[in-house]
Design a protein around this motif. Structure first.
Motif, PDB file in Angstrom:
ATOM      1  N   GLY A 131       0.808  -1.231   0.000  1.00  0.00           N
ATOM      2  CA  GLY A 131       0.000   0.000   0.000  1.00  0.00           C
ATOM      3  C   GLY A 131       0.832   1.267   0.000  1.00  0.00           C
ATOM      4  N   VAL A 132       2.155   1.149   0.184  1.00  0.00           N
ATOM      5  CA  VAL A 132       2.982   2.348   0.373  1.00  0.00           C
ATOM      6  C   VAL A 132       3.967   2.499  -0.775  1.00  0.00           C
ATOM      7  N   GLU A 231     -10.314   3.259   2.075  1.00  0.00           N
ATOM      8  CA  GLU A 231      -9.572   2.342   1.203  1.00  0.00           C
ATOM      9  C   GLU A 231     -10.319   2.176  -0.116  1.00  0.00           C
ATOM     10  N   LYS A 232      -9.580   2.130  -1.232  1.00  0.00           N
ATOM     11  CA  LYS A 232     -10.241   1.864  -2.519  1.00  0.00           C
ATOM     12  C   LYS A 232     -10.682   0.398  -2.577  1.00  0.00           C
ATOM     13  N   VAL A 233      -9.836  -0.493  -2.041  1.00  0.00           N
ATOM     14  CA  VAL A 233     -10.196  -1.916  -1.954  1.00  0.00           C
ATOM     15  C   VAL A 233     -10.247  -2.280  -0.463  1.00  0.00           C
ATOM     16  N   PRO A 234     -11.433  -2.610   0.062  1.00  0.00           N
ATOM     17  CA  PRO A 234     -11.546  -2.871   1.507  1.00  0.00           C
ATOM     18  C   PRO A 234     -10.551  -3.924   1.981  1.00  0.00           C
ATOM     19  N   GLY A 310      -3.606   3.478  -2.652  1.00  0.00           N
ATOM     20  CA  GLY A 310      -4.816   2.665  -2.476  1.00  0.00           C
ATOM     21  C   GLY A 310      -5.876   3.341  -1.626  1.00  0.00           C
ATOM     22  N   LEU A 311      -5.663   4.621  -1.271  1.00  0.00           N
ATOM     23  CA  LEU A 311      -6.671   5.350  -0.490  1.00  0.00           C
ATOM     24  C   LEU A 311      -7.286   6.451  -1.342  1.00  0.00           C
TER      25      LEU A 311
END
Ligand SMILES: Cc1cc2nc3c(=O)[nH]c(=O)nc-3n(C[C@H](O)[C@H](O)[C@H](O)COP(=O)(O)OP(=O)(O)OC[C@H]3O[C@@H](n4cnc5c(N)ncnc54)[C@H](O)[C@@H]3O)c2cc1C
Ligand SMILES: O=C(O)[C@@H]1CCCCN1
Length: 392
Positions: A131-132, A231-234, A310-311
């Motif tokens: 995610g980073v 989050e775009k994907v939970p 992803g956020l």
């Protein structure tokens, strides 16, 4: 009532995390302690509310890094006494420009204190933590033993254990006047209390209580935005997916650190905040700051879109908290220069929660006339020349 024997050994003003821990240590030592809080508990008007705080050993300043092993031990003791889990190990990722003094100081401190750590290059980072993104080519160090403290549960647990140890807690009772002397007399919105010593842990209100005692410290209360990003994907930024706490050290684009914690408070939302805020009077906290847009949120939008792809780059929830910062971001833990039985714990500068078990112990020792076992120089009032006011 002149000359009446004090009912308490110590009165603590302010039931945030620092005052609650000071009161807990006093009661554990068998002292008669009274903890006074202006608002009905629990409340969200100070600095100690909310569900989460970072606990970490990565500290460039040695006086905090040295205190961390005892903090971890005392947090574990509190968990055992209360029968509540307060700490969740998630690890902490620190991002910094390679070769920058701030990042170098973190690495040096981790090595010096033997803290487990893992260095990650800009290329390795997204493989290890998908995610980073190290947008600016930063390197990173991962501290696996760091984590999250369940702040509101911790505050409640310390206060409950204080009561179980025989302490007295009066909330919804504001201290309105302090009369110093060998016996300190405290007048509140509900009555008068006397004690052999007084501990002032009033957070952003500290200078308001100190002014009539002839002392003003360089404490700046700041209103801080606490932002949660969807989050775009939970599930991608939860601790179950291995997402850690992170701390991105300041750069030219983000003049103060940015930090985050894995999603927990709100389903599918990650807490990402700016380590700064707007100057505020704590009694006017909810007044909108001047100017149309909050610059901290603008800075965070940019950070989230560059580093956390992803956020959604717009905060879904914004809450408010307060910092009380000192010029050097070190705490004040000291006796009043004129009244040695009045002890002050203030200026926790947005990083005091994790250290509260040791801070409370130090404040307790000072109020009992004992010398704390740690080096007190970084915390002394004397480091601020000319701050004392001859108001008496
Ligand atoms: C958004 C945010 C994120 C943070 N993140 C972290 C983190 O990740 N890790 C970390 O270690 N720390 C963190 N901190 C810092 C930490 O939360 C604070 O350092 C700590 O809570 C300060 O506690 P306190 O007891 O000094 O202040 P407070 O919680 O403000 O307590 C002071 C109390 O005194 C009471 N009071 C004031 N005046 C009077 C009066 N006249 N009579 C009676 N009562 C009075 C107030 O009502 C208040 O309850 C964060 C802080 C914020 C705001
Ligand atoms: O004390 C901490 O660990 C965090 C670091 C980032 C800013 C808020 N406080």
């Amino acid at each position: 009532m002149l000359g009446a024997a004090p009912r308490y050994d110590a009165i603590v003003v302010g039931a945030g995390i620092q005052g609650s821990f000071a009161a807990y240590h006093l009661a554990k030592r068998g002292r008669r302690a009274l903890l006074l809080e202006q608002f009905p508990l629990p409340h969200s008007r100070g600095s100690s509310h909310g569900q989460s705080r970072i606990i970490r050993s990565t500290y460039p300043q040695p006086h905090y890094a040295r205190a961390m092993p005892e903090c971890y031990r005392l947090w574990a003791q509190l968990e055992a006494e209360a029968g509540v889990q307060l700490h969740r190990q998630t690890g902490l990722l620190v991002l910094g420009a390679e070769g920058s003094p701030a990042f170098g100081a973190c690495l040096q401190s981790l090595a010096q204190h033997g803290v487990p750590r893992e260095l990650l290059s800009a290329q390795e980072l997204p493989r290890r933590f998908p995610g980073v993104r190290a947008y600016g080519g930063e390197t990173a160090v991962f501290e696996p033993t760091a984590g999250v403290l369940r702040a509101d549960k911790a505050l409640r647990a310390v206060q409950d254990l204080f009561l179980q140890a025989g302490g007295a807690l009066r909330d919804g009772e504001k201290v309105v006047a302090i009369n110093p002397g060998p016996v300190v007399t405290v007048r509140t919105s509900a009555g008068v209390h006397r004690a052999g010593s007084l501990v002032i842990t009033a957070g952003p209100w500290t200078n308001k209580l100190l002014a009539p005692l002839g002392l003003q410290l360089p404490l700046q209360p700041l209103r801080v935005s606490v932002c949660y990003w969807k989050e775009k994907v939970p599930g991608t930024y939860g601790s179950a997916a291995g997402f850690p706490c992170f701390l991105s050290l300041r750069t030219s684009q983000t003049p103060h650190d940015v930090y985050g914690l894995p999603a927990s408070e709100y389903l599918g939302m990650v807490k990402v905040c700016y380590h700064h805020g707007c100057p505020v009077d704590p009694d006017e906290r909810d007044r909108e700051p001047e100017g149309s847009a909050l610059p901290d949120i603008q800075i965070l939008r940019g950070f989230v879109s560059r580093y956390l792809p992803g956020l959604e780059p717009e905060p879904a929830v914004v809450e408010t908290c307060m910092y009380t910062i000192t010029p050097d971001e070190d705490f004040v833990l000291d006796r009043h220069p004129q009244f040695s039985n009045i002890v002050i714990g203030a200026g926790f500068s947005g990083h005091g929660f994790k250290l509260a078990p040791v801070v409370g112990k130090v404040l307790c020792e000072l109020s009992l006339g004992q010398a704390p076992g740690c080096d007190m120089e970084p915390f002394r009032i004397q480091r601020f020349p000319g701050q004392r006011r001859a108001a008496l």
